[in-house]
Design an enzyme around this catalytic site. Structure first.
Site, short mmCIF file in Angstrom:
data_model
loop_
_atom_site.label_atom_id
_atom_site.label_comp_id
_atom_site.label_asym_id
_atom_site.label_seq_id
_atom_site.Cartn_x
_atom_site.Cartn_y
_atom_site.Cartn_z
N ASP A 40 0.84 -1.20 0.00
CA ASP A 40 0.00 0.00 0.00
C ASP A 40 0.87 1.26 0.00
O ASP A 40 1.98 1.24 0.51
CB ASP A 40 -0.90 -0.03 1.25
N GLY A 41 0.32 2.32 -0.56
CA GLY A 41 0.99 3.63 -0.49
C GLY A 41 1.58 4.10 -1.81
O GLY A 41 2.28 5.12 -1.85
N ASN A 42 1.28 3.41 -2.89
CA ASN A 42 1.82 3.81 -4.20
C ASN A 42 1.33 5.21 -4.60
O ASN A 42 2.08 6.02 -5.11
CB ASN A 42 1.38 2.83 -5.29
N ARG A 44 0.25 7.68 -2.64
CA ARG A 44 0.84 8.73 -1.80
C ARG A 44 2.30 8.99 -2.18
O ARG A 44 2.78 10.11 -2.18
CB ARG A 44 0.71 8.36 -0.32
N TRP A 45 2.99 7.91 -2.53
CA TRP A 45 4.40 8.05 -2.95
C TRP A 45 4.47 8.96 -4.18
O TRP A 45 5.30 9.87 -4.27
CB TRP A 45 4.97 6.67 -3.28
N HIS A 57 2.57 3.13 -8.91
CA HIS A 57 2.36 1.70 -9.18
C HIS A 57 3.57 1.12 -9.93
O HIS A 57 4.00 -0.01 -9.69
CB HIS A 57 1.08 1.48 -9.99
N SER A 85 -7.40 -5.86 -5.75
CA SER A 85 -8.50 -6.47 -5.01
C SER A 85 -9.80 -6.42 -5.82
O SER A 85 -9.89 -5.66 -6.80
CB SER A 85 -8.71 -5.74 -3.68
N GLU A 87 -12.25 -4.98 -4.99
CA GLU A 87 -12.80 -3.63 -4.81
C GLU A 87 -12.05 -2.60 -5.67
O GLU A 87 -12.54 -1.49 -5.89
CB GLU A 87 -12.71 -3.20 -3.34
N TRP A 89 -11.66 -2.38 -8.72
CA TRP A 89 -12.33 -2.03 -10.00
C TRP A 89 -13.01 -0.67 -9.90
O TRP A 89 -13.33 -0.06 -10.91
CB TRP A 89 -13.36 -3.10 -10.38
N LEU A 151 10.78 -20.51 -4.27
CA LEU A 151 9.70 -19.64 -3.79
C LEU A 151 8.49 -19.67 -4.73
O LEU A 151 8.65 -19.62 -5.96
CB LEU A 151 10.22 -18.20 -3.71
N LEU A 215 -7.23 -4.77 7.19
CA LEU A 215 -6.93 -5.93 6.33
C LEU A 215 -7.47 -5.78 4.91
O LEU A 215 -7.05 -6.51 4.01
CB LEU A 215 -7.47 -7.22 6.95
#
Ligand code: FPP
Length: 267
Positions: A40-42, A44-45, A57, A85, A87, A89, A151, A215
């Site tokens: 999170d925070g793209n 604001r960055w 992003h 997510s 949401e 969209w 991984l 969350l």
């Protein structure tokens, strides 16, 4: 706290001996098996730099590469990243389109590097609503990395936990109607097998960047006993050092899963 100077020296050193360094800093037996991250925070960055949100992003995409390769080197087995997510969209059309193009750009540039690290690409979320070029890029990466046993880089894309749980319930009802399972068979383990994470253990550690303390519909079932780390760092600024610090903090937590630590049993 890790010693910053030492960390940077180690990372910048020619022929840096990862094992030697990690043995000093980490308890190898306590490397989390599954790490989940809410990136999170793209926005604001980008705003801080008077740039459009999509620039954030794009920068965030580069951090995915850095953290995935570090997690792989550390021996993390599953890294689940909340990339889009159910949401998201609701965001402006051009931002959604940009976010949907990122997997293609990311995998177009970094797939050889993921291969070199023995990383397997996976995705959880509903594919149907995702543009065909995004689906194609992910399917190609999944196919090409399917035999890698390092991984698992699991992108949560068009993923929502309530939606996932609802589909699990629907499928259980369907299987019950078809006589495949009975009411008594529906245990926690069986329920987990109806979720998109059925092949993975629950996350040991969940990190959310940017200072938000929620969350946001992410892995609600799976995070029941997960250790949470919230950091104010914005995702595009999230560094290898931040990830190592999170792991270090995780290693200092005492996980009891609702019980007591063994030394407390007889108190
Ligand atoms: C939340 O920040 C971030 C997202 C909704 C997108 C996350 C995606 C990436 C980091 C890139 C993913 C890369 C690949 C390869 C799929 P925000 O925009 O809500 O930030 P804000 O809260 O500051 O506005």
């Amino acid at each position: 706290m890790l010693n910053k100077m030492k960390l940077w020296k180690a990372f910048n050193k020619e022929g840096f001996n990862k094992n030697e360094f990690l043995n000093e800093q980490f308890n190898d037996s306590q490397i989390p098996h599954h790490v989940a991250i809410i990136m999170d925070g793209n926005g604001r960055w980008a705003k801080q730099r008077h740039l459009p949100r999509i620039a954030g992003h794009h920068e965030g995409m580069k951090v995915v590469r850095k953290i995935a390769t570090l997690a792989s080197r550390l021996g993390v087995k599953v890294l689940t990243l909340y990339a889009f997510s159910t949401e998201n969209w609701k965001r402006p059309k051009h931002e959604v389109e940009y976010l949907m193009k990122l997997p293609e750009e990311f995998l177009g540039s970094f797939l050889p590097e993921l291969q070199a690290h023995n990383i397997r690409v996976e995705m959880m979320g509903h594919k149907e609503q995702i543009p065909s070029y995004t689906q194609r890029a992910i399917s190609k990466a999944m196919e090409e990395t399917k035999d890698n046993d390092g991984l698992v880089l699991n992108f949560a894309l068009n993923y929502g936990s309530r939606d996932e749980i609802m589909w699990a319930v629907r499928n259980i009802v369907k299987d019950a109607k078809n006589g495949i399972i009975n009411e008594d068979d529906v245990t926690e383990n069986v329920f987990s097998q109806y979720l998109m994470t059925k092949d993975y253990k629950d996350p040991d550690l969940m990190i959310r960047t940017s200072g938000e303390l929620r969350l946001s519909n992410f892995m609600l079932w799976q995070l029941a006993y997960t250790e949470f780390i919230f950091t104010d760092v914005l995702w595009p600024d999230f560094s290898e050092e931040d990830f190592l610090n999170a792991l270090k903090e995780y290693q200092n937590r005492s996980r009891r899963f609702g019980g007591l630590k063994s030394e407390e049993q007889n108190e």
